[in-house]
Write an enzyme that holds these catalytic residues in place. Structure first.
Site, PDB file in Angstrom:
ATOM      1  N   GLY A 112     -31.373 101.570   5.357  1.00 50.79           N
ATOM      2  CA  GLY A 112     -31.995 101.262   4.049  1.00 50.79           C
ATOM      3  C   GLY A 112     -32.929 100.209   4.205  1.00 50.79           C
ATOM      4  N   ASN A 113     -33.260  99.473   3.138  1.00 50.18           N
ATOM      5  CA  ASN A 113     -34.281  98.361   3.053  1.00 50.18           C
ATOM      6  C   ASN A 113     -33.912  97.163   1.940  1.00 50.18           C
ATOM      7  OD1 ASN A 113     -35.700  98.806   0.366  1.00 50.18           O
ATOM      8  ND2 ASN A 113     -35.987 100.940   1.394  1.00 50.18           N
ATOM      9  N   ARG A 114     -34.598  96.276   2.150  1.00 48.61           N
ATOM     10  CA  ARG A 114     -34.108  94.992   1.223  1.00 48.61           C
ATOM     11  C   ARG A 114     -34.687  95.056  -0.253  1.00 48.61           C
ATOM     12  NH1 ARG A 114     -32.250  91.481   4.857  1.00 48.61           N
ATOM     13  NH2 ARG A 114     -32.960  91.511   6.903  1.00 48.61           N
ATOM     14  N   SER A 115     -35.141  95.971  -0.654  1.00 52.72           N
ATOM     15  CA  SER A 115     -35.789  95.909  -2.170  1.00 52.72           C
ATOM     16  C   SER A 115     -34.266  95.786  -3.043  1.00 52.72           C
ATOM     17  CB  SER A 115     -36.433  97.242  -2.478  1.00 52.72           C
ATOM     18  OG  SER A 115     -36.725  97.328  -3.869  1.00 52.72           O
TER      19      SER A 115
END
Ligand code: CTP
Ligand code: CA
Length: 228
Positions: free
Chosen positions: A33-36
């Site tokens: 995943g990512n930090r958005s």
């Protein structure tokens, strides 16, 4: 924040916004995943509703309350986000791709939880995800429906912000590219943003550091202008 006092200049428009960040499954319990946080996309949705638009918000893994008055479609992976966006842009006036879409996904997803053994783990083989924004630009160029008349991308750049942004705008074939300056406590998970909006066939528009709703309103000003 108070959302009144805005012009109803987006009344009768259908706007599609993607927000958050995709998750690419490794096994039933793990993902890449990512930090958005989804804050910018949700600010875009709230301000668009406040300006009279019909809004479809394609939301990927966001822990925020649904914006009142918007239709929210929840997705998890880039593949799901692509399908939801292509479905929603049918008949829409503009799309704003504020979501952080994973560039890669694991080639294979394990159907059961990967167990720890005495051996070292297998590497995770990655493959490219479809580039949804570029695909929308390609569809428009080829006149292949569905595609919306106005296409907006977002990009976070750390180096050579303007040069990288201009190249990305051209590569993706979008009308506007909102380039965030990452670092200095800005962008991910913060209420404030600073950006420059690159405009196809026009001069860049500098947006000073401020609330994400102010940036959202500036984006809608530019979109409303292109729709006129
Ligand atoms: N985007 C997309 N599909 C992808 C990746 C990105 O639609 N598979 C969209 C994002 O929603 C964003 C824009 O493209 O609006 C720019 O994303 P960014 O990650 O900055 O661009 P990339 O082309 O993936 O380039 P980079 O190598 O810098 O990650
Ligand atoms: Ca990327």
């Amino acid at each position: 924040r108070v959302l009144s006092g805005r012009p109803a200049d987006l009344a009768g428009r259908h706007l599609v916004i993607s927000a958050g960040g995709t998750r690419e499954a490794i096994d039933p319990v793990r993902f890449i995943g990512n930090r958005s946080s989804g804050l910018q996309g949700y600010a875009l949705a709230r301000t668009a509703v406040a300006r009279g638009a019909e809004v479809t918000l394609v939301s990927a893994n966001v822990a925020l309350p649904d914006p009142a008055g918007a239709t929210v479609v929840r997705v998890e992976s880039a593949a799901e986000l692509r399908a939801a966006v292509l479905d929603a842009v049918e008949g829409a006036d503009a799309v704003v791709m504020a979501a952080a879409v994973a560039d890669f996904r694991p080639l294979a997803q394990s159907g059961s939880k990967i167990k720890k053994t005495s051996a070292e783990p297998d590497p995770i083989h990655l493959v490219k995800n479809p580039d949804i924004l570029a695909e929308l630009g390609d569809r428009r160029r080829e006149g292949l429906k569905p595609y919306p008349p106005v296409i907006v991308g977002f990009a976070a750049e750390t180096d050579d912000v303007l040069a990288n942004g201009q190249a990305k705008l051209a590569r993706k074939g979008c009308d506007l590219l909102v380039v965030n300056q990452v670092g200095a406590g800005l962008a991910f998970g913060t209420p404030d943003n600073a950006a420059v909006v690159l405009v196809a066939g026009g001069e860049p528009v500098e947006i000073p550091r401020g609330p994400k709703e102010d940036l959202a309103d500036m984006v809608w000003d530019l979109v409303a202008h292109r729709l006129r």
